[in-house]
Design a protein around this motif. Structure first.
Motif, PDB file in Angstrom:
ATOM      1  N   HIS A  73      44.893  27.152  53.426  1.00 42.79           N
ATOM      2  CA  HIS A  73      45.224  27.751  52.129  1.00 42.79           C
ATOM      3  C   HIS A  73      44.495  29.071  51.871  1.00 42.79           C
ATOM      4  O   HIS A  73      44.586  29.616  50.771  1.00 42.79           O
ATOM      5  CB  HIS A  73      44.892  26.765  51.004  1.00 42.79           C
ATOM      6  N   ALA A  74      43.790  29.596  52.864  1.00 41.10           N
ATOM      7  CA  ALA A  74      43.049  30.845  52.664  1.00 41.10           C
ATOM      8  C   ALA A  74      44.004  32.038  52.591  1.00 41.10           C
ATOM      9  O   ALA A  74      45.020  32.081  53.289  1.00 41.10           O
ATOM     10  CB  ALA A  74      42.048  31.053  53.788  1.00 41.10           C
ATOM     11  N   HIS A  75      43.660  33.017  51.752  1.00 45.77           N
ATOM     12  CA  HIS A  75      44.437  34.258  51.635  1.00 45.77           C
ATOM     13  C   HIS A  75      43.611  35.379  52.266  1.00 45.77           C
ATOM     14  O   HIS A  75      42.740  35.979  51.642  1.00 45.77           O
ATOM     15  CB  HIS A  75      44.739  34.555  50.165  1.00 45.77           C
ATOM     16  N   TRP A  76      43.897  35.672  53.547  1.00 44.62           N
ATOM     17  CA  TRP A  76      43.064  36.590  54.320  1.00 44.62           C
ATOM     18  C   TRP A  76      43.115  38.039  53.843  1.00 44.62           C
ATOM     19  O   TRP A  76      42.096  38.740  53.931  1.00 44.62           O
ATOM     20  CB  TRP A  76      43.409  36.480  55.804  1.00 44.62           C
ATOM     21  N   PRO A  77      44.240  38.574  53.344  1.00 48.08           N
ATOM     22  CA  PRO A  77      44.205  39.951  52.822  1.00 48.08           C
ATOM     23  C   PRO A  77      43.155  40.141  51.734  1.00 48.08           C
ATOM     24  O   PRO A  77      42.485  41.179  51.672  1.00 48.08           O
ATOM     25  CB  PRO A  77      45.626  40.151  52.276  1.00 48.08           C
ATOM     26  N   THR A  78      42.996  39.130  50.884  1.00 49.81           N
ATOM     27  CA  THR A  78      41.957  39.204  49.850  1.00 49.81           C
ATOM     28  C   THR A  78      40.568  39.221  50.474  1.00 49.81           C
ATOM     29  O   THR A  78      39.683  39.995  50.063  1.00 49.81           O
ATOM     30  CB  THR A  78      42.080  38.012  48.888  1.00 49.81           C
ATOM     31  N   LEU A  79      40.358  38.396  51.481  1.00 55.59           N
ATOM     32  CA  LEU A  79      39.052  38.344  52.139  1.00 55.59           C
ATOM     33  C   LEU A  79      38.698  39.672  52.795  1.00 55.59           C
ATOM     34  O   LEU A  79      37.562  40.155  52.671  1.00 55.59           O
ATOM     35  CB  LEU A  79      39.039  37.223  53.180  1.00 55.59           C
ATOM     36  N   TRP A  80      39.657  40.294  53.488  1.00 52.28           N
ATOM     37  CA  TRP A  80      39.376  41.566  54.153  1.00 52.28           C
ATOM     38  C   TRP A  80      39.047  42.657  53.145  1.00 52.28           C
ATOM     39  O   TRP A  80      38.256  43.559  53.436  1.00 52.28           O
ATOM     40  CB  TRP A  80      40.540  41.979  55.040  1.00 52.28           C
ATOM     41  N   ARG A  81      39.662  42.599  51.957  1.00 54.13           N
ATOM     42  CA  ARG A  81      39.328  43.591  50.927  1.00 54.13           C
ATOM     43  C   ARG A  81      37.907  43.406  50.400  1.00 54.13           C
ATOM     44  O   ARG A  81      37.252  44.364  50.015  1.00 54.13           O
ATOM     45  CB  ARG A  81      40.317  43.500  49.759  1.00 54.13           C
ATOM     46  N   LEU A  82      37.437  42.176  50.388  1.00 53.25           N
ATOM     47  CA  LEU A  82      36.134  41.875  49.793  1.00 53.25           C
ATOM     48  C   LEU A  82      34.956  42.137  50.725  1.00 53.25           C
ATOM     49  O   LEU A  82      33.893  42.572  50.277  1.00 53.25           O
ATOM     50  CB  LEU A  82      36.095  40.411  49.344  1.00 53.25           C
TER      51      LEU A  82
END
Length: 259
Positions: A73-82
């Motif tokens: 359920h992880a949203h990787w685009p959000t993680l890369w932005r952070l």
């Protein structure tokens, strides 16, 4: 020499730390941000600065269990932005720990958490969030600025006091994440960030052989907490989930200010 003797712990003090470790597991798989209570317990039982190094491996154990539970359920685009902004925050937090005493650390983070909880509540009352889509809040220029701001604050607070959970909780709620996406994204975020903090904490003398001995005794309590959280999250609806996350953030902020 056993672990309790090494740290001069009474039976009640060890029981408090064990409960805090159980709560870490619960927070990682159910209500993110609730582990600020664990932070307060560790800081009350152990020397405040040392407690952050001892708590870190316990948090990592909880992160591993959360990733195993919610990895789909992880949203990787959000993680890369952070992550780039979080790296800046961790570096600033490391420098801050070199000179700041415990009182300054607690007060600074407590104020930040309460302000962001207030902003999040206000923002959600201004917008219709009945059917938010995961990650849409990070696509615009304003969303990128918000991601960077929360990333720096999250990196800073997680480095100086392991209190990044409420910061990221406020960001993910404001970005419109639903329950499982929230938990999956935060699980990977904190596993990566907390593991990256280990060299910094060791370099500051916050992790050593004594701290790892105590961690070995406490990590076993994380597992039942995580299982309890996995059971509970299926029975919590979205609105209650969001309220619990915000409430945990406020409680954590007040604890840091009042202790």
């Amino acid at each position: 020499m056993d672990t309790m003797t090494l740290w001069h712990l009474t039976g009640w003090e060890f029981a408090a730390l064990a409960f805090a470790a159980l709560l870490v597991g619960f927070s990682k798989t159910a209500v993110s941000g609730a582990n600020t209570v664990s932070l307060a317990i560790f800081a009350a039982v152990l020397p405040a600065r040392a407690s952050t190094g001892i708590l870190l491996p316990v948090l990592i154990a909880g992160d591993v269990l959360a990733v195993l539970t919610y990895r789909r359920h992880a949203h990787w685009p959000t993680l890369w932005r952070l992550f780039p902004a979080v790296g800046v925050g961790v570096a600033v937090g490391t420098l801050f720990l070199v000179w700041a005493d415990d009182a300054v650390v607690r007060t600074s983070i407590g104020v930040i958490l309460l302000l962001m909880a207030g902003v999040t509540v206000w923002r959600r009352r201004q917008a219709d969030v009945s059917d938010p889509s995961e990650g849409d809040g990070t696509a615009s220029r304003a969303g990128r600025v918000k991601a960077r701001s929360y990333g720096v604050l999250g990196g800073f607070t997680t480095m100086v006091a392991n209190a990044g959970g409420p910061v990221m909780s406020m960001y993910l709620l404001s970005a419109g994440f639903r329950k499982l996406g929230f938990l999956g994204t935060s699980a990977f975020f904190f596993l990566i960030v907390n593991v990256s903090k280990v060299p910094f904490s060791a370099g500051l003398g916050l992790i050593d052989g004594r701290s790892l001995l105590l961690d070995a005794a406490l990590v076993v309590f994380v597992v039942p907490g995580a299982l309890l959280g996995k059971w509970a999250v299926k029975r919590i609806n979205q609105r209650l989930f969001e309220r619990l996350v915000i409430a945990a953030t406020v409680v954590g902020g007040l604890q840091l200010l009042l202790t």
